[in-house]
Design a protein around this motif. Sequence first.
Motif, PDB file in Angstrom:
ATOM      1  N   LEU A 168      -7.817  -0.895   5.280  1.00 38.45           N
ATOM      2  CA  LEU A 168      -6.711  -0.850   4.313  1.00 38.45           C
ATOM      3  C   LEU A 168      -6.900  -1.886   3.214  1.00 38.45           C
ATOM      4  CD1 LEU A 168      -3.598  -0.309   6.634  1.00 38.45           C
ATOM      5  CD2 LEU A 168      -4.492   1.274   4.915  1.00 38.45           C
ATOM      6  N   MET A 169      -7.331  -3.084   3.594  1.00 36.13           N
ATOM      7  CA  MET A 169      -7.553  -4.128   2.586  1.00 36.13           C
ATOM      8  C   MET A 169      -8.668  -3.739   1.615  1.00 36.13           C
ATOM      9  SD  MET A 169      -7.036  -7.840   4.389  1.00 36.13           S
ATOM     10  CE  MET A 169      -8.074  -7.522   5.803  1.00 36.13           C
ATOM     11  N   LEU A 170      -9.752  -3.189   2.142  1.00 40.26           N
ATOM     12  CA  LEU A 170     -10.867  -2.792   1.274  1.00 40.26           C
ATOM     13  C   LEU A 170     -10.465  -1.663   0.336  1.00 40.26           C
ATOM     14  CD1 LEU A 170     -13.792  -2.936   3.860  1.00 40.26           C
ATOM     15  CD2 LEU A 170     -13.399  -4.504   1.955  1.00 40.26           C
ATOM     16  N   LEU A 171      -9.770  -0.664   0.870  1.00 41.98           N
ATOM     17  CA  LEU A 171      -9.331   0.451   0.028  1.00 41.98           C
ATOM     18  C   LEU A 171      -8.324  -0.022  -1.012  1.00 41.98           C
ATOM     19  CD1 LEU A 171      -8.924   3.249   2.729  1.00 41.98           C
ATOM     20  CD2 LEU A 171     -10.674   3.133   0.956  1.00 41.98           C
ATOM     21  N   GLY A 172      -7.387  -0.873  -0.583  1.00 44.64           N
ATOM     22  CA  GLY A 172      -6.400  -1.391  -1.531  1.00 44.64           C
ATOM     23  C   GLY A 172      -7.047  -2.230  -2.618  1.00 44.64           C
ATOM     24  N   GLY A 173      -8.026  -3.064  -2.226  1.00 42.42           N
ATOM     25  CA  GLY A 173      -8.720  -3.875  -3.221  1.00 42.42           C
ATOM     26  C   GLY A 173      -9.465  -3.025  -4.234  1.00 42.42           C
ATOM     27  N   ALA A 174     -10.115  -1.958  -3.742  1.00 45.02           N
ATOM     28  CA  ALA A 174     -10.846  -1.062  -4.652  1.00 45.02           C
ATOM     29  C   ALA A 174      -9.893  -0.359  -5.606  1.00 45.02           C
ATOM     30  CB  ALA A 174     -11.641  -0.043  -3.844  1.00 45.02           C
ATOM     31  N   VAL A 175      -8.775   0.127  -5.089  1.00 38.66           N
ATOM     32  CA  VAL A 175      -7.812   0.873  -5.916  1.00 38.66           C
ATOM     33  C   VAL A 175      -7.191  -0.025  -6.985  1.00 38.66           C
ATOM     34  CG1 VAL A 175      -5.583   2.049  -5.858  1.00 38.66           C
ATOM     35  CG2 VAL A 175      -7.319   2.600  -4.154  1.00 38.66           C
ATOM     36  N   LEU A 176      -6.964  -1.294  -6.659  1.00 36.51           N
ATOM     37  CA  LEU A 176      -6.348  -2.212  -7.629  1.00 36.51           C
ATOM     38  C   LEU A 176      -7.362  -2.763  -8.626  1.00 36.51           C
ATOM     39  CD1 LEU A 176      -3.950  -4.246  -5.296  1.00 36.51           C
ATOM     40  CD2 LEU A 176      -3.311  -2.536  -6.993  1.00 36.51           C
ATOM     41  N   ALA A 177      -8.533  -3.174  -8.127  1.00 36.53           N
ATOM     42  CA  ALA A 177      -9.485  -3.881  -8.984  1.00 36.53           C
ATOM     43  C   ALA A 177     -10.247  -2.961  -9.925  1.00 36.53           C
ATOM     44  CB  ALA A 177     -10.469  -4.667  -8.118  1.00 36.53           C
ATOM     45  N   ALA A 178     -10.677  -1.793  -9.435  1.00 34.04           N
ATOM     46  CA  ALA A 178     -11.524  -0.919 -10.261  1.00 34.04           C
ATOM     47  C   ALA A 178     -10.826  -0.482 -11.549  1.00 34.04           C
ATOM     48  CB  ALA A 178     -11.979   0.286  -9.440  1.00 34.04           C
ATOM     49  N   PRO A 179      -9.588   0.059 -11.508  1.00 30.11           N
ATOM     50  CA  PRO A 179      -8.939   0.447 -12.771  1.00 30.11           C
ATOM     51  C   PRO A 179      -8.678  -0.735 -13.694  1.00 30.11           C
ATOM     52  CG  PRO A 179      -7.827   1.451 -10.884  1.00 30.11           C
ATOM     53  CD  PRO A 179      -8.760   0.422 -10.344  1.00 30.11           C
ATOM     54  N   LEU A 180      -8.333  -1.900 -13.097  1.00 30.75           N
ATOM     55  CA  LEU A 180      -8.056  -3.080 -13.924  1.00 30.75           C
ATOM     56  C   LEU A 180      -9.299  -3.516 -14.689  1.00 30.75           C
ATOM     57  CD1 LEU A 180      -6.252  -5.431 -14.803  1.00 30.75           C
ATOM     58  CD2 LEU A 180      -6.918  -6.631 -12.712  1.00 30.75           C
TER      59      LEU A 180
ATOM     60  N   GLU B 162     -21.870  13.582  -3.382  1.00 25.15           N
ATOM     61  CA  GLU B 162     -21.246  12.685  -4.352  1.00 25.15           C
ATOM     62  C   GLU B 162     -20.034  11.918  -3.814  1.00 25.15           C
ATOM     63  OE1 GLU B 162     -20.660  10.508  -7.639  1.00 25.15           O
ATOM     64  OE2 GLU B 162     -22.382  11.800  -7.251  1.00 25.15           O
ATOM     65  N   PRO B 163     -19.059  12.557  -3.122  1.00 22.54           N
ATOM     66  CA  PRO B 163     -17.910  11.776  -2.628  1.00 22.54           C
ATOM     67  C   PRO B 163     -18.317  10.664  -1.663  1.00 22.54           C
ATOM     68  CG  PRO B 163     -17.453  14.136  -2.533  1.00 22.54           C
ATOM     69  CD  PRO B 163     -18.905  13.990  -2.829  1.00 22.54           C
ATOM     70  N   PHE B 164     -19.262  10.955  -0.770  1.00 21.50           N
ATOM     71  CA  PHE B 164     -19.730   9.924   0.163  1.00 21.50           C
ATOM     72  C   PHE B 164     -20.449   8.815  -0.592  1.00 21.50           C
ATOM     73  CE2 PHE B 164     -19.544  13.929   2.481  1.00 21.50           C
ATOM     74  CZ  PHE B 164     -18.819  13.572   3.606  1.00 21.50           C
ATOM     75  N   ARG B 165     -21.255   9.195  -1.575  1.00 21.11           N
ATOM     76  CA  ARG B 165     -21.974   8.213  -2.369  1.00 21.11           C
ATOM     77  C   ARG B 165     -20.991   7.289  -3.082  1.00 21.11           C
ATOM     78  NH1 ARG B 165     -21.730   6.397  -7.352  1.00 21.11           N
ATOM     79  NH2 ARG B 165     -21.261   8.513  -7.982  1.00 21.11           N
ATOM     80  N   GLY B 166     -19.971   7.858  -3.689  1.00 21.74           N
ATOM     81  CA  GLY B 166     -19.028   7.059  -4.462  1.00 21.74           C
ATOM     82  C   GLY B 166     -18.307   6.014  -3.632  1.00 21.74           C
ATOM     83  N   ILE B 167     -17.754   6.420  -2.508  1.00 17.82           N
ATOM     84  CA  ILE B 167     -16.964   5.478  -1.712  1.00 17.82           C
ATOM     85  C   ILE B 167     -17.847   4.460  -1.004  1.00 17.82           C
ATOM     86  CG2 ILE B 167     -16.863   6.873   0.396  1.00 17.82           C
ATOM     87  CD1 ILE B 167     -13.866   5.984   0.551  1.00 17.82           C
ATOM     88  N   LEU B 168     -19.037   4.876  -0.557  1.00 18.75           N
ATOM     89  CA  LEU B 168     -19.932   3.933   0.112  1.00 18.75           C
ATOM     90  C   LEU B 168     -20.562   2.958  -0.885  1.00 18.75           C
ATOM     91  CD1 LEU B 168     -21.677   6.259   2.727  1.00 18.75           C
ATOM     92  CD2 LEU B 168     -20.145   4.349   3.197  1.00 18.75           C
ATOM     93  N   GLN B 169     -20.804   3.428  -2.094  1.00 13.93           N
ATOM     94  CA  GLN B 169     -21.335   2.519  -3.115  1.00 13.93           C
ATOM     95  C   GLN B 169     -20.289   1.479  -3.481  1.00 13.93           C
ATOM     96  OE1 GLN B 169     -23.147   4.466  -6.500  1.00 13.93           O
ATOM     97  NE2 GLN B 169     -22.912   2.661  -7.773  1.00 13.93           N
ATOM     98  N   ALA B 170     -19.025   1.904  -3.607  1.00 13.56           N
ATOM     99  CA  ALA B 170     -17.945   0.945  -3.864  1.00 13.56           C
ATOM    100  C   ALA B 170     -17.857  -0.065  -2.721  1.00 13.56           C
ATOM    101  CB  ALA B 170     -16.623   1.687  -4.031  1.00 13.56           C
ATOM    102  N   LEU B 171     -17.972   0.429  -1.488  1.00 11.47           N
ATOM    103  CA  LEU B 171     -17.928  -0.455  -0.327  1.00 11.47           C
ATOM    104  C   LEU B 171     -19.105  -1.430  -0.337  1.00 11.47           C
ATOM    105  CD1 LEU B 171     -16.535  -1.152   2.356  1.00 11.47           C
ATOM    106  CD2 LEU B 171     -17.960   0.589   3.461  1.00 11.47           C
ATOM    107  N   PHE B 172     -20.265  -0.974  -0.812  1.00 11.41           N
ATOM    108  CA  PHE B 172     -21.433  -1.858  -0.870  1.00 11.41           C
ATOM    109  C   PHE B 172     -21.170  -3.042  -1.792  1.00 11.41           C
ATOM    110  CE2 PHE B 172     -25.220  -3.228  -3.146  1.00 11.41           C
ATOM    111  CZ  PHE B 172     -26.039  -3.615  -2.099  1.00 11.41           C
TER     112      PHE B 172
END
Length: 618
Positions: free
Chosen positions: A12-24, A267-277
């Motif tokens: 949850l923390m990782l997903l929340g951080g990605a959702v907040l930080a990437a658009p900003l 592509e969907p797996f690539r996108g989320i795993l690359q963000a996680l990387f």
Amino acid sequence: METTPIIYTEALMLLGGAVLAAPLFKRLGLGTILGYLAAGIVIGPIAQSITEGEEILHVAELGIVFLLFIIGLELKPSRLWKMRRDIFGLGTAQVVSTGLILSLILTFFDLLDWRGSIITGFGLALSSTAFAMQILNENNDANTRYGQRAFSILLLQDLAIVPLLALIPLFAAQTPEATTTPLENFAIAIAAITALFVAGRYLLNPLFQIIARTGAREVMIAAALLVVMGAATMIQLAGLSMAMGAFLAGVLLAESSYRHELEADVEPFRGILQALFFMAVGLSLQLGVVAANYLLILIAVPVLMAVKSLVLYGLCRATGSAHNDAVRIALLLPQGGEFGFVLFTAAAAAGIFSQGVASLLVAIVTLSMALTPVAALMAKRLMRDQDDIEDELEEDFEGAGADVLMIGFSRFAQIAAQILLAGGRDVTIIDHSAARVRQAATFGFRIYFGDGTRLDVLRAAGIEKAKIVAVCTQKKEVTDQIISLVQAEYPNARLFARSYDRLHTLELRGKGVEYELRETFESGLLFGRKTLEALGVGGEEAIGIMDDIRRRDEARLVLQEAEGITAGRHMLHSKPVRPEPLVKPKRDVNHTAETEERILSRLPADGDRPGEALAKAD
């Protein structure tokens, strides 16, 4: 079960951080990659909410594996051959020259040993594809000559990560238990790559063909993941990197008819795993080491950007670029890149240098990426006015020449082209958007990159062979410029044009265009007719009303050609029409009802506009 809540909380923390930080960060113009990195730093080193950054990194590395698979899918041999000089000439020279210079600097100052210097130097030679392409697209420069040369360099850099990752196992410290010689390791690697090529040649396409017949999409997704992971694991067992295996699998499938389906599935797996990387890189960053060496970082960043800019400028000038183009490229690609994170993380895991050194290198790359927009703005100050010419991509019009030359491939033109092709007519299409050209080409259209406002492009595209020139560009001023050019050079050409609005239609008629159509007129008529039918009006009656509106609109245009834009306002329906007795209208000052009736009577019911309507009415 006891660890389940912890896993959920961290996810949850990782997903929340990605959702907040990437658009900003995207909104700030810094790109999503720095956003993911910043989110990881906040969650890990600063807040200490997640401390297992390296464990997450091992899973997240699959994002890079999938990324290289997709890069391999895009590398069609025909495309590589067309851009071979810039990719394999200029691109290779940039990576090798910059990598060697940076490696020598690191060795000279005794900052790292020779293995670490080579990995670091060549890793810093790579630039950020995400940042550079974002700036090119925002400035509409992706189709310019300098934009295409910059893209070629970036493409070679993306390819260079494969051999660089393959060097890491070779540079890693040999363990005492090692029982194979380097020659045996090399033979094993060659055997694995050969086996992969054989499987790709004779097994993959039949496999996907069988799966496609089942119609089970989830099985196709599973098969795509199996191919990527299987190839990556196979190459890894041979002593090379998983990323190299995935890349080779992508190249093998680049010409496959299932290429686009595979790309969409992965592509969907690539996108989320690359963000996680990238978030995991931030989690693993050692802020203490960065803080203790901040002076080194502040010196290293400008040195890195200066070396890369000077090398890029010199190579571009030596290979034929004008001063302005060389400056643009040099200050577009001076930063470190996202693949540097990949390389440095892998090198630290292999023991080539410490995690602290990797943290310093990540900080240097991050700061250089953040300074990219500033460097791009500096380019404008260093450009010369006399060289300020946008030199477009090299056009290739081999095979051009058809009954219809269509200029511009907007949504309007795409529909019109389907009608022409269905009628058995050849259509040559030119468009100035490289992205649109690539996309349309995948659907089988004969489309070429080119600027329709240039006479040499029109000639190369076969305008002299065309029976009709269809101008379907989106901007009014561009349409007018093309029409004026064609009429001046080819006065006998039959011109059909997409008009922007009513005023533009009248202007085009004044220029003598044979046929024009407002971009929204027919769709609006059809929409209104369907709405009437939905309200209970009979189909034939609704069609009759639509035809009447079409004929009235044409009559208004004929009057407006003769008397001005305000003529014919009384012909508009501004309220429901009620049947009334026919009364002969009185003679009007500007035009007679008799003239109007004659115009309407001479307009065909199907809405086609006769070119001599006004002449016949008079």
